[in-house]
Design a protein around this motif. Sequence first.
Motif, PDB file in Angstrom:
ATOM      1  N   ALA A 243       6.640 -47.705  44.974  1.00  0.00           N
ATOM      2  CA  ALA A 243       5.898 -46.457  44.778  1.00  0.00           C
ATOM      3  C   ALA A 243       6.783 -45.222  44.872  1.00  0.00           C
ATOM      4  O   ALA A 243       6.384 -44.134  44.434  1.00  0.00           O
ATOM      5  CB  ALA A 243       4.765 -46.371  45.802  1.00  0.00           C
TER       6      ALA A 243
ATOM      7  N   TRP B 128       9.506 -44.839  37.250  1.00  0.00           N
ATOM      8  CA  TRP B 128       9.603 -46.088  36.493  1.00  0.00           C
ATOM      9  C   TRP B 128       9.676 -45.845  34.989  1.00  0.00           C
ATOM     10  O   TRP B 128       9.036 -44.948  34.441  1.00  0.00           O
ATOM     11  CB  TRP B 128       8.412 -46.997  36.815  1.00  0.00           C
ATOM     12  CG  TRP B 128       8.574 -47.681  38.134  1.00  0.00           C
ATOM     13  CD1 TRP B 128       8.137 -47.238  39.353  1.00  0.00           C
ATOM     14  CD2 TRP B 128       9.249 -48.910  38.369  1.00  0.00           C
ATOM     15  NE1 TRP B 128       8.501 -48.118  40.325  1.00  0.00           N
ATOM     16  CE2 TRP B 128       9.181 -49.163  39.759  1.00  0.00           C
ATOM     17  CE3 TRP B 128       9.906 -49.832  37.550  1.00  0.00           C
ATOM     18  CZ2 TRP B 128       9.748 -50.290  40.347  1.00  0.00           C
ATOM     19  CZ3 TRP B 128      10.461 -50.966  38.131  1.00  0.00           C
ATOM     20  CH2 TRP B 128      10.382 -51.182  39.512  1.00  0.00           C
TER      21      TRP B 128
ATOM     22  N   LEU C 110       2.169 -51.181  37.484  1.00  0.00           N
ATOM     23  CA  LEU C 110       2.921 -50.262  38.339  1.00  0.00           C
ATOM     24  C   LEU C 110       2.017 -49.201  38.957  1.00  0.00           C
ATOM     25  O   LEU C 110       2.206 -48.810  40.122  1.00  0.00           O
ATOM     26  CB  LEU C 110       4.045 -49.601  37.525  1.00  0.00           C
ATOM     27  CG  LEU C 110       5.191 -50.547  37.137  1.00  0.00           C
ATOM     28  CD1 LEU C 110       6.098 -49.889  36.103  1.00  0.00           C
ATOM     29  CD2 LEU C 110       6.003 -50.958  38.372  1.00  0.00           C
TER      30      LEU C 110
ATOM     31  N   ALA D  16       2.819 -46.612  41.943  1.00  0.00           N
ATOM     32  CA  ALA D  16       3.824 -45.800  41.249  1.00  0.00           C
ATOM     33  C   ALA D  16       3.150 -44.680  40.464  1.00  0.00           C
ATOM     34  O   ALA D  16       2.013 -44.825  39.995  1.00  0.00           O
ATOM     35  CB  ALA D  16       4.641 -46.670  40.306  1.00  0.00           C
TER      36      ALA D  16
END
Length: 229
Positions: A193, A197, A213, A218
């Motif tokens: 997190a 990304w 994600l 994230a």
Amino acid sequence: MAQEDLNAKVLGIEEVADHRKCFTIERPAGFDFEAGQHMFVETRPDWGAPFTIVSAPGDGHLAFTTVMRDASPLKKELGELSPGDTVIVSGPYGEFTRDVGEAKTGMIAGGIGITPFISILHDIEARGLAADAVLLYSSRRRSDTPYREELERLAAANPNIEVVFTMTDDPDYEGNKGRIDRAFVETHVDGVADRTWYVAGPPGLVEAFDSLLKQMGAKEPKLDEFEGY
């Protein structure tokens, strides 16, 4: 700012994995780009496609890598190119770029989706950027995995870069096997997190990890879909 319809001579053509070729071409004067961007390459006027720039911004040339096993007319013409021939380049385009000051980076690549990360990681290395970067790279077999040895070299040379491979159809491979899933990410990445990304590859992979994600906490990932390349 993007430039249009620039002539560029082909400097070299190299097979970087089975059915995957890298084309190195001249870098037109003033053609500035950021790592992760793409350009439009035409073999003749109004006949081309977008390709990620594999070279790093500090390089004196441009390069792109593509899968050559399909029989499309464009790939046929690319396959007939030789050093000294001329292509037409426009660009750069896209926002699949990394913030220079980014502290923690997470990257997921599937197949030929590795190309923007080659530019990004070379840029990190060349500029000596302080980066905690981890790349998870899924491919079918070692033989059709472009830049595998180069990525191993980058990771070995830079303690801030980690590369984790997995092969989905390579029985003799002694490393990770199977597809990347939540358990794989949790096993190989600390602080999911806390990272920014980037996901590049086939549309199915990109869509799946966009969702996964976010489920893992994230923030909005940057996405780059590769279809038909």
